[in-house]
Design a protein around this motif. Structure first.
Motif, short mmCIF file in Angstrom:
data_model
loop_
_atom_site.label_atom_id
_atom_site.label_comp_id
_atom_site.label_asym_id
_atom_site.label_seq_id
_atom_site.Cartn_x
_atom_site.Cartn_y
_atom_site.Cartn_z
N THR A 79 20.56 21.64 12.77
CA THR A 79 20.45 20.56 11.80
C THR A 79 19.90 21.21 10.55
N THR B 96 19.22 21.94 6.38
CA THR B 96 19.00 21.29 5.10
C THR B 96 19.78 21.98 4.00
N THR C 280 17.17 25.42 13.67
CA THR C 280 16.88 24.12 14.27
C THR C 280 15.41 24.01 14.66
N ASP D 215 13.32 23.66 11.51
CA ASP D 215 13.47 22.30 10.97
C ASP D 215 12.67 21.29 11.79
N THR D 216 12.74 21.42 13.12
CA THR D 216 12.02 20.50 14.00
C THR D 216 10.51 20.59 13.76
N GLU E 250 8.94 21.55 11.11
CA GLU E 250 8.59 21.03 9.79
C GLU E 250 8.63 19.51 9.75
N ARG E 251 9.57 18.91 10.46
CA ARG E 251 9.61 17.44 10.51
C ARG E 251 8.36 16.87 11.18
N HIS E 252 7.76 17.64 12.08
CA HIS E 252 6.53 17.20 12.76
C HIS E 252 5.27 17.65 12.02
N GLY E 253 5.43 18.30 10.87
CA GLY E 253 4.27 18.78 10.14
C GLY E 253 3.60 19.98 10.78
N GLY F 131 9.11 27.94 4.63
CA GLY F 131 8.73 26.77 5.41
C GLY F 131 7.25 26.70 5.71
N PRO G 232 10.44 19.11 20.43
CA PRO G 232 10.00 17.80 19.90
C PRO G 232 8.97 17.12 20.79
N THR H 14 5.00 16.34 19.99
CA THR H 14 4.52 14.96 20.08
C THR H 14 3.30 14.86 20.99
#
Length: 269
Positions: free
Chosen positions: A42, A44, A100, A103-104, A106-109, A134, A248, A252
């Protein structure tokens, strides 16, 4: 009124042609070119943009290695008194999977630590800057990812220096960390050679995800979460679909436990 001559008329026509050509090129798009990129990444930005040496950050030197007073020569974990952990990745394998995972995170900080193999950097030179841009740490995992502890001194030195040279050429720094290949810790010889090259510490770990055995995403997550605690350094790998699927949920659950995933530099600072 300016006088129009043959020369300046010709220059004006050339400038107009250049603007038209530039506009045509600007309208052309690029997309993923491999099946792996379509199925796993995925992104950017397209790979060509990530590999471009013309990005503004490409002129900024990356952080250099530093010594951490009070830390051993071979670091296995950080302070046990702060709610932080470091997820460290052996940098090798399919670049689409690497993108990927970045990106994952970074989406979770979250920020990662990537120990890159030199031959991987040769194949994917743009990924070094992608990692740094990143907010992640980037380090040295030898040039060819062979059993560095078993090599003669000259050969072991070359494995370390060749990868350091790649990192310096691509980023302006030899990277912030060194981790030996094919071993959790460095032999005394390899640790000494790493210090001579410029790495005050060898980065080991106290939690091994065993993701390289391809046990399935649930097993990777279960293994890490059963052992991780404040200050842990976790060993993971680029190049495995199980890791992509596990990350992910792992992030979490770390967040639920109030454990922040940071770079190793942040962990020890």
């Amino acid at each position: 009124m300016a006088r129009v001559t043959t020369t300046n008329r010709r220059d004006a026509l050339r400038a107009g042609a250049g603007l038209v050509a530039g506009g045509a090129l600007a309208g052309c798009g690029t997309g993923p070119t491999t099946a792996a990129a379509k199925s796993t990444a995925t992104r950017t930005a397209p790979e060509s943009a990530m590999n471009s040496p013309k990005t503004p950050s490409a002129t900024r030197p990356a952080p250099a290695p530093r010594a951490y007073p009070g830390q051993p020569a071979q670091i296995t974990h950080g302070p046990r008194t702060r709610p932080r952990v470091a997820l460290t990745f052996h940098g090798q394998g399919d670049a689409a999977i690497a993108h990927t995972l970045l990106d994952t995170a970074e989406r979770h900080g979250a920020h990662l630590t990537v120990l890159a193999v030199g031959t991987w950097l040769d194949e994917h030179p743009g990924i070094a800057r992608r990692i740094l841009d990143g907010g992640h740490d980037l380090g040295n995992h030898t040039q060819r990812h062979i059993s560095v502890n078993d090599l003669a001194e000259a050969d072991a030195r070359k494995e370390i220096t060749d990868c350091a040279d790649r990192l310096r050429r691509l980023t302006g720094s030899i990277g912030t960390w060194f981790r030996p290949s094919r071993a959790p810790t460095a032999s005394p010889l390899v640790a000494g050679l790493a210090r001579q090259v410029g790495y005050p510490h060898v980065l080991s770990y106290d939690v091994d995800s065993l993701d390289y055995t391809r046990p399935g995403a649930a097993a990777v997550t279960r293994k890490v979460l059963s052992e991780v605690r404040e200050g842990s350094v976790v060993s993971l790998h680029f190049g495995y679909e199980d890791t992509v699927a596990a990350l992910p949920g792992l992030l979490t659950e770390l967040d639920r436990r109030k454990l922040r995933a940071v770079t190793t530099t942040e962990l020890l600072s």
